[in-house]
Scaffold this active site. Sequence first.
Site, PDB file in Angstrom:
ATOM      1  N   HIS A 137      81.545 -28.233 -53.730  1.00 15.47           N
ATOM      2  CA  HIS A 137      80.018 -28.401 -53.385  1.00 15.47           C
ATOM      3  C   HIS A 137      79.144 -28.630 -54.155  1.00 15.47           C
ATOM      4  O   HIS A 137      78.025 -28.886 -53.949  1.00 15.47           O
ATOM      5  CB  HIS A 137      79.688 -27.346 -52.279  1.00 15.47           C
ATOM      6  CG  HIS A 137      80.528 -27.414 -50.872  1.00 15.47           C
ATOM      7  ND1 HIS A 137      80.106 -28.181 -49.984  1.00 15.47           N
ATOM      8  CD2 HIS A 137      81.631 -26.942 -50.659  1.00 15.47           C
ATOM      9  CE1 HIS A 137      81.000 -28.101 -48.997  1.00 15.47           C
ATOM     10  NE2 HIS A 137      81.897 -27.223 -49.286  1.00 15.47           N
ATOM     11  N   ASP A 189      72.311 -31.746 -58.902  1.00 16.46           N
ATOM     12  CA  ASP A 189      72.612 -30.947 -57.394  1.00 16.46           C
ATOM     13  C   ASP A 189      73.826 -31.757 -56.873  1.00 16.46           C
ATOM     14  O   ASP A 189      73.819 -32.996 -57.030  1.00 16.46           O
ATOM     15  CB  ASP A 189      71.671 -31.082 -56.500  1.00 16.46           C
ATOM     16  CG  ASP A 189      71.465 -30.104 -55.530  1.00 16.46           C
ATOM     17  OD1 ASP A 189      72.386 -29.363 -55.373  1.00 16.46           O
ATOM     18  OD2 ASP A 189      70.413 -29.548 -55.039  1.00 16.46           O
TER      19      ASP A 189
HETATM   20  O1  F6P Z   1      75.893 -24.892 -53.662  1.00 16.18           O
HETATM   21  C1  F6P Z   1      76.907 -23.951 -53.669  1.00 16.18           C
HETATM   22  C2  F6P Z   1      76.708 -22.618 -52.855  1.00 16.18           C
HETATM   23  O2  F6P Z   1      77.789 -21.903 -52.631  1.00 16.18           O
HETATM   24  C3  F6P Z   1      76.227 -23.067 -51.372  1.00 16.18           C
HETATM   25  O3  F6P Z   1      77.127 -23.457 -50.492  1.00 16.18           O
HETATM   26  C4  F6P Z   1      75.397 -21.908 -51.183  1.00 16.18           C
HETATM   27  O4  F6P Z   1      74.354 -22.292 -50.237  1.00 16.18           O
HETATM   28  C5  F6P Z   1      75.045 -21.273 -52.212  1.00 16.18           C
HETATM   29  O5  F6P Z   1      75.651 -21.642 -53.235  1.00 16.18           O
HETATM   30  C6  F6P Z   1      74.633 -19.809 -52.130  1.00 16.18           C
HETATM   31  O6  F6P Z   1      75.053 -19.214 -53.354  1.00 16.18           O
HETATM   32  P1  F6P Z   1      75.423 -17.704 -53.253  1.00 16.18           P
HETATM   33  O7  F6P Z   1      76.553 -17.536 -52.298  1.00 16.18           O
HETATM   34  O8  F6P Z   1      75.685 -17.140 -54.607  1.00 16.18           O
HETATM   35  O9  F6P Z   1      74.271 -17.011 -52.763  1.00 16.18           O
END
Ligand code: F6P
Length: 460
Positions: free
Chosen positions: A157, A364
Amino acid sequence: MSRLIVISNRVSAPSGSHSGAQGGLAVALEAALREMGGIWFGWSGEQTDVFTGHVNLTRGEGYMTATVGLEEQDIEEYYNGYANRTLWPLFHYRIDLAEYERGFADGYHRANLRFAETVFPLIEPDDMVWVQDYHMIPLGAELRRRRCANRIGFFLHIPWPPRRLLSTLPEAHALVETMFAYDVIGFHTQEWLDSFCEFAAAEMGATIEGDTMLAGGRRIRLLADPIGIDAKEFIALAGSPRARLTHRQMIDSAVGRNMIVGVDRLDYSKGLEERFLGYERFLSEHPEERKELFLLQIAPPSRGSVESYQRIRTTLEGLAGRINGAHADLDWTPIRYVNQGYPRDVLAGVYRAAKIGLVTPLRDGMNLVAKEYVAAQDPEDPGVLILSRFAGAAVQLPEAILVNPHSAEEVSDAIFQALRMPRAERIRRWRAMMDNITGKDVIWWRRRFTDALMEEAMAG
Ligand code: F6P
């Protein structure tokens, strides 16, 4: 029919209803699990004294969630360490922030081994396994070591870094080698996919034939598959009573001024510092416009145990304070800086009230805020999206005003252009973006992936 086993670091509790509190990805994965049945497995977010592999099962609508706790050392080395102090900055092109420590790499490997050990007994012979994101790159290989013969797919992602940057990671080869265990690998854009192929081909002897990679004695299907939002659901949210109320409140509080909105996790990859500087430049270059607008920046804190996140928070507080101190007047504050998150229906109301959506990450994987901002607009009088050309979403939304987020001048010019844009042009650009967002929504995204995984099973 096959069941689906989704594996990701975070697992959302089954919602039962579309409360609007969940993120887009969670909604999509839940919909897939409801349709196909199966299990959503991952870290519970909890710390345990000793890793036991005890799985907590919760029943959702047609599927189960299964979560497991991790030891403090795992959380430190795997989540805070390798995932968020090594891979996250490196994959967002920030090798200046990336920390390379063997302890992190070991902890990352150990946590993935523990995840594999715990989830493997839950997998049945016909199940399709879908591993998500940078936390779990080696999970497929760990499952294969346990003789898991199921179809296993992986989706990243976040961006994939260019070969020369990835080469700085001491474990780059070993990490990429683990990816050859998957049957299907997906990225959001062709650019990230090309970077992956370049590394695999040039450094590891992989062969690429169209959308297939031959590597590690296996055949891997490659996909550039941009994630979308649940457009229908978000449009409905934008018309919900809470969104309408929020919209009214925002319009009232703006007292006739134009609102620019930014909504981002407080993360250095989101370009918040550069955004504030671009906005400040606009205030200096267009003194006549100054009191006609304001910037609402919503930035919920994120990954607070990691030092680079603590630093960006301090930097932004200082910057917002300085800009407000230098420019504010008795009845006007240039930046409203808010450090908390809001439910998605409230955000939908905020987006609809904003004349400009300012989405300027430095890098991003996709960026769903850009898509949600567009989906929340009034079709008769839509706002303007200003979007970083370095977000994956820029490939699909060329009708936004695309900017280089590092250039304060470009950001300032884009704000000026957006404020002056005639309604007919706003509608034309919005319509084109909206067609893409509704056509390539999150259901489309995940079907493309699960179909590819299913086809690989037939071919194999
Ligand atoms: O963009 C990667 C990601 O894992 C997203 O899927 C998610 O919204 C975000 O990072 C959240 O990060 P964390 O789980 O570290 O709070």
